[in-house]
Design an enzyme around this catalytic site. Structure first.
Site, PDB file in Angstrom:
ATOM      1  N   LYS A  21      -3.435 -16.427  19.566  1.00  0.00           N
ATOM      2  CA  LYS A  21      -3.166 -15.113  18.966  1.00  0.00           C
ATOM      3  C   LYS A  21      -1.936 -14.469  19.596  1.00  0.00           C
ATOM      4  CE  LYS A  21      -6.712 -12.860  17.801  1.00  0.00           C
ATOM      5  NZ  LYS A  21      -7.999 -12.119  17.855  1.00  0.00           N
ATOM      6  N   ARG A  90      -8.215  -7.632  22.314  1.00  0.00           N
ATOM      7  CA  ARG A  90      -8.676  -8.798  21.541  1.00  0.00           C
ATOM      8  C   ARG A  90      -8.559 -10.082  22.357  1.00  0.00           C
ATOM      9  NH1 ARG A  90      -8.464  -8.291  15.768  1.00  0.00           N
ATOM     10  NH2 ARG A  90      -7.905  -6.210  15.081  1.00  0.00           N
ATOM     11  N   GLY A  99     -14.742 -15.772  15.886  1.00  0.00           N
ATOM     12  CA  GLY A  99     -16.015 -15.103  16.059  1.00  0.00           C
ATOM     13  C   GLY A  99     -16.754 -15.447  17.330  1.00  0.00           C
ATOM     14  N   MET A 101     -15.619 -15.109  20.583  1.00  0.00           N
ATOM     15  CA  MET A 101     -15.381 -14.218  21.726  1.00  0.00           C
ATOM     16  C   MET A 101     -15.216 -12.780  21.227  1.00  0.00           C
ATOM     17  SD  MET A 101     -13.130 -16.701  24.173  1.00  0.00           S
ATOM     18  CE  MET A 101     -11.932 -17.057  22.900  1.00  0.00           C
ATOM     19  N   ARG A 335      -2.049 -17.492  12.119  1.00  0.00           N
ATOM     20  CA  ARG A 335      -2.329 -18.773  12.773  1.00  0.00           C
ATOM     21  C   ARG A 335      -2.316 -19.845  11.702  1.00  0.00           C
ATOM     22  NH1 ARG A 335      -8.441 -16.836  14.103  1.00  0.00           N
ATOM     23  NH2 ARG A 335      -9.233 -16.804  11.981  1.00  0.00           N
ATOM     24  N   HIS A 451     -31.718 -47.276  16.996  1.00  0.00           N
ATOM     25  CA  HIS A 451     -31.616 -48.387  16.051  1.00  0.00           C
ATOM     26  C   HIS A 451     -31.406 -47.885  14.633  1.00  0.00           C
ATOM     27  CE1 HIS A 451     -33.348 -51.349  13.211  1.00  0.00           C
ATOM     28  NE2 HIS A 451     -32.734 -52.228  13.979  1.00  0.00           N
ATOM     29  N   SER A 774     -13.619 -60.171  22.296  1.00  0.00           N
ATOM     30  CA  SER A 774     -14.025 -59.028  21.486  1.00  0.00           C
ATOM     31  C   SER A 774     -14.898 -58.139  22.360  1.00  0.00           C
ATOM     32  CB  SER A 774     -14.802 -59.469  20.245  1.00  0.00           C
ATOM     33  OG  SER A 774     -15.170 -58.350  19.474  1.00  0.00           O
ATOM     34  N   CYS A 842     -15.625 -54.646  18.803  1.00  0.00           N
ATOM     35  CA  CYS A 842     -16.583 -54.690  17.701  1.00  0.00           C
ATOM     36  C   CYS A 842     -17.776 -53.768  17.918  1.00  0.00           C
ATOM     37  CB  CYS A 842     -17.073 -56.116  17.466  1.00  0.00           C
ATOM     38  SG  CYS A 842     -17.906 -56.844  18.893  1.00  0.00           S
ATOM     39  N   TYR A 862      -7.040 -55.642  17.097  1.00  0.00           N
ATOM     40  CA  TYR A 862      -7.816 -55.090  15.985  1.00  0.00           C
ATOM     41  C   TYR A 862      -9.028 -54.333  16.492  1.00  0.00           C
ATOM     42  CZ  TYR A 862     -11.196 -58.907  16.657  1.00  0.00           C
ATOM     43  OH  TYR A 862     -12.140 -59.761  17.177  1.00  0.00           O
TER      44      TYR A 862
END
Length: 890
Positions: A21, A90, A99, A101, A335, A451, A774, A842, A862
């Protein structure tokens, strides 16, 4: 150290110091826009206040100096009884926390200066007393923790006594009486009179803003948004301008584009005769911003011009707060505006077309998390359904269906063409057929790494876990006395975790339809934007993106989603259901002949599995992990089987199969099966098991090659901790491959999964026997931390989040300092020993946006993730490439 800056001393790039701000107020000031005079107290002052206590050495003197300059600029003194200067106090952190603070308006008013304010406003007593009652209310609630509802009750009583419904209908005398009532409320709760010293008011308000950084709601918000806890907030002290001076005044919020859709236009709200908090508080109905033209065309035209200036300057959607004071427009804040996921993609694409930004910057402005939101179907909640209960949103989406309490019943209902929600206390691998058949999974236990959650995410199924208010029985569950029986319909929201009775309608995702090829990019502005940015991400990324898939259907879907192969095919998932009895035969085999017979029965099934996957991924690499099951997932529970055999004995019955199975289960029982006989150990203990799988893989690849295909199989040995384990398996596997492949031209790579910390620390040795690594980051995280990923969230993770030890679960986003260091060590030492070593990941982290950036940084080839996360990983891999160039678009 300098703690206070006038607006003219800052700029938009000083957000770390001045907060968002303050930095933007300074930027607007320097652009020559109409900003009230003021100054900013830095985030460093807040950090010192929170660390050292209430006194920050030197801060008071700096505030004195800047307050004097402000008074000089305004020609008024703070709280002067005759002609008062009033200020707002502020909050303003580096990252927007709307909202979360505190703000206090009209600071400087007291029993004497309220009369001066009235004269200043042209003898407007109503305005002056309205401003005073607002100060007492905001100050009491914010600074002194007076319950806000007591002020609201007093205001309601005043309106009721007057016979009106709107606070603007209260006159000066009503508001004077309300101030008296507010003071009594203040005294009752604080034990002291409302402070009359204007400077004391300001100092207390500043301290309250500092403290609000650690308010519970701010802490929760930061945790959710992954905002660091040590940043602190700046405080902005700004000369008050008043929108509550009458019908020629007002306050509003404007957006330079629609924050919901991203479309250009005039968006916002305006409220006559009001202060800023009134707009967001919803105490009166606002009018559309376009209607301001009819009320005050001069201010309206000036506002549109400023909006265009700000959007051009920031090159993005801007969120603006403004006040009109008797026809004079003032800018209170701007902003870069928050927006929906759809708006983020649409705006980024539009700004490219308008020449404001390039494609790299557009890609930097969207995220994988936003793309994920666009891919999930959503409930249409316009009917305002009331939830039964809620749990953890473990796999986003929206699903409705008949409740089934067993996997078999879920399959039966699905075979009848019905939509199904599988409800369990918790799931296990035996539930996989039912999970596949179901539209969604609901459990009363577990968390985001259970799971049910992991498998559901892999399949793109909606899942809610840990709904602990559910008492799940054999054929019904109850919650708060309400009974839901098998066959009843429920709806689950995997984003919010809410569970609804009955069927809630859903809206399909057009973005998923686009990825599946059923919608063209020209279908809508949003789909076109997604296509444009995905295409650019693919053109930039160094990381390839594969998928985790265990069957042909998932393989085909992932390829449509852009997968460049399979990074993890989990063969243990192929041994469930009808094949489980074959695994039992293998485990129970007493002779080589019995074992060979069981393996011979499994091999053609495995070969068919692999051939179907190779066909779907023709021309792309397919990494197949040799079987890696904790045996407790394939064998019956020791306790349940022992009870069954005991009952058979009591009845004088003998079941030879059950007796043999119980003996085998006892022989193989482990206290912690997740760390026991699995992976490479299982292949070494059960001769022929890995060999059967290797032969099935090679035969399937050769068959596809003879049919004209181009298979690229990669065999991955799991849970290796020592190079000798891998070498032992590799020798036998290479012999079989040579025997099967012959002159077919098929090349089969052999590598390993790095999921044991010792493997990461001895990667240089292991690389001598591996064509690829992997990283199995799920198990690597489990073993590095000593957590069981199946149990940990419900047991104690909540406390770790509460204490700030975790900002996010290390099973969701990679722990860079610990697990990430193991990955980096293994990558560097593996490549040092074998420069052509292929590196991938993976685990579930392969689809996590933040983790993808780390894997790019480390130099992996990858990542691999579930089919529905493939587009997310593609996007983030492109964003990581942009990030690594070091460009700072902001």
């Amino acid at each position: 150290m300098k703690y206070v800056y006038d607006f003219a001393e800052g700029n938009k790039d000083l957000k770390d110091l001045l907060g968002g701000k303050g930095a933007n107020l300074a930027e607007m000031t320097n652009l020559g826009l109409p900003v009230p005079a003021g100054f900013t107290i830095t985030t460093q002052a807040c950090q010192r206040y929170l660390t050292d206590g209430e006194q920050v050495e030197g801060l008071g003197a700096e505030i004195d100096e800047h307050l004097a300059a402000l008074e000089g600029a305004m020609g008024r003194r703070l709280g002067d009884p005759a002609d008062p200067l009033l200020v707002s106090v502020r909050s303003g952190a580096k990252f927007s926390m709307p909202g979360m603070m505190e703000t206090v308006l009209n600071v400087g008013l007291n029993d004497e200066s309220v009369a001066g304010l009235s004269r200043q406003a042209g003898d407007n007593d109503r305005f002056a007393w309205d401003s005073y009652r607002r100060l007492i209310q905001m100050f009491g609630k914010t600074v002194c923790d007076v319950p806000g509802e007591e002020f609201e009750d007093a205001l309601h009583e005043a309106k009721t006594a007057k016979g009106v419904t709107d606070d603007v209908q209260l006159d000066a005398e009503d508001l004077r009486a309300l101030v008296t009532a507010y003071k009594k409320i203040f005294s009752k709760h604080t034990g002291q009179e409302f402070p009359q010293d204007p400077r004391e008011q300001m100092d207390l308000a500043v301290a309250a803003v500092f403290r609000s950084w650690n308010a519970e709601r701010a802490v929760v918000y930061r945790r959710q948004e992954r905002i660091p806890a040590d940043l602190g907030t700046a405080v902005n002290v700004v000369a008050m301008v008043f929108g509550n001076l009458g019908p020629d005044s007002g306050t509003g919020v404007a957006f330079t584009r629609d924050p919901a859709t991203g479309e250009s236009g005039i968006y916002g709200d305006y409220l006559q005769n009001a202060q800023g908090e009134d707009v967001v508080a919803g105490i009166r109905n606002t009018i559309g911003l376009a209607d301001l033209e009819g009320l005050d065309k001069k201010s309206y035209d000036e506002l549109l011009q400023i909006m265009a200036t700000l959007e051009g300057h920031y090159r993005d959607l801007c969120d603006i707060e403004f006040t009109i004071e008797r026809g004079k427009l003032w800018m209170l804040q701007t902003r870069v505006g928050k927006r929906t996921a759809a708006a983020a993609f649409t705006i980024a694409s539009q700004l490219v077309e308008e020449g404001m930004i390039d494609l790299d910057e557009a890609l930097d402005r969207v995220t994988g998390a936003q793309l994920a939101q666009l891919m999930f179907p959503r409930f249409d909640l316009s009917g305002d359904p009331r939830p039964l209960t809620s749990g953890i949103g473990a796999s986003p989406g929206a699903a409705s269906g008949e409740v089934a309490f067993t996997s078999a019943r879920a399959v039966e209902l699905a075979d009848e063409g019905k939509q199904v929600i599988l409800v369990r206390r918790e799931t296990n691998p035996d539930d996989l057929p039912g999970m596949i058949a179901a539209q969604g999974i609901l459990t009363s236990r577990g968390g985001k790494t259970s799971h049910a959650a992991v498998v559901a995410r892999g399949m793109g199924k909606t899942c809610v876990c840990g709904a602990d208010a559910l008492d799940v029985g054999r054929d019904q569950f109850t919650v708060d006395g309400q009974v839901v029986r098998e066959g009843d319909v429920v709806s689950i929201d995997g984003t919010t975790g809410r569970v609804y009775p009955g069927s809630v309608p859903v809206r399909p995702s057009e973005v998923v339809q686009y990825f599946e090829g059923s919608l063209a990019p020209s279908t809508s502005r949003l789909v076109g934007a997604v296509d444009q940015l995905m295409t650019h991400a693919d053109s930039l990324r160094a990381l390839r993106v594969r998928t985790n898939a265990d069957n042909a259907e998932d393989s085909a879907r992932a390829r449509r989603f852009g997968a460049q192969g399979i990074g993890l095919c989990r063969t243990e998932h192929m041994f469930l259901g009808d094949r489980r009895s074959l695994v039992e035969r293998l485990i129970l085999a007493r002779t080589d002949a019995d074992r060979d017979a069981a393996l011979d029965a499994l091999k053609p099934l495995q070969r068919a599995d692999f051939l179907a996957i190779f066909r779907e991924m023709d021309g792309l690499p397919v990494t197949i992990r040799l079987i890696d099951p904790p045996l407790h997932e394939f064998l019956p529970s020791l306790e349940e089987l022992a009870v069954k055999v005991a009952v058979e004995h009591e009845r004088g019955q003998t079941d030879e199969h059950d007796e043999q199975l119980l003996a085998a289960v006892r022989r193989m029982h482990e206290q912690n099966p997740m760390l026991g006989l699995r992976g490479v150990r299982l292949g070494l203990v059960i001769p022929g098991l890995f060999g059967m799988q290797v032969r099935a893989i090679a035969e399937a690849a050769v068959e596809l090659a003879r049919d004209g295909g181009t298979p690229h199989p990669e065999i991955m040995v799991p849970l290796v901790g020592a190079v000798q384990e891998l070498e032992t398996v590799r020798v036998e596997a290479a012999r079989i491959i040579d025997e099967v492949v012959g002159d077919s031209g098929v090349d089969v790579l052999i590598g390993t999964m790095i999921e044991v910390p010792r493997a990461a620390l001895t990667a240089g040795q292991i690389a001598s026997a591996a064509s690829f690594f992997s990283f199995g980051t799920n198990d690597l995280t489990q073993m590095a931390w000593g957590f069981s990923r199946d149990d940990v969230e419900g047991a104690f993770f909540w406390r770790y989040f509460e204490l700030g030890i975790f900002g996010i679960s290390p099973f969701e986003s990679l722990d860079r300092d610990g697990v990430g260091r193991l990955v980096r060590i293994a990558a560097e030492e593996g490549r040092a020993a074998r420069p052509d070593l292929k590196l991938g990941v993976c685990g579930e982290h392969g689809g996590d946006p933040d983790s993808v950036h780390f894997f790019h940084e480390v130099g992996l080839d990858y990542v691999s993730c579930s089919p529905f996360r493939v587009p997310i990983a593609r996007l983030e891999a492109g964003r990581a490439a942009v990030e690594s160039t070091g460009s700072d678009h902001r």
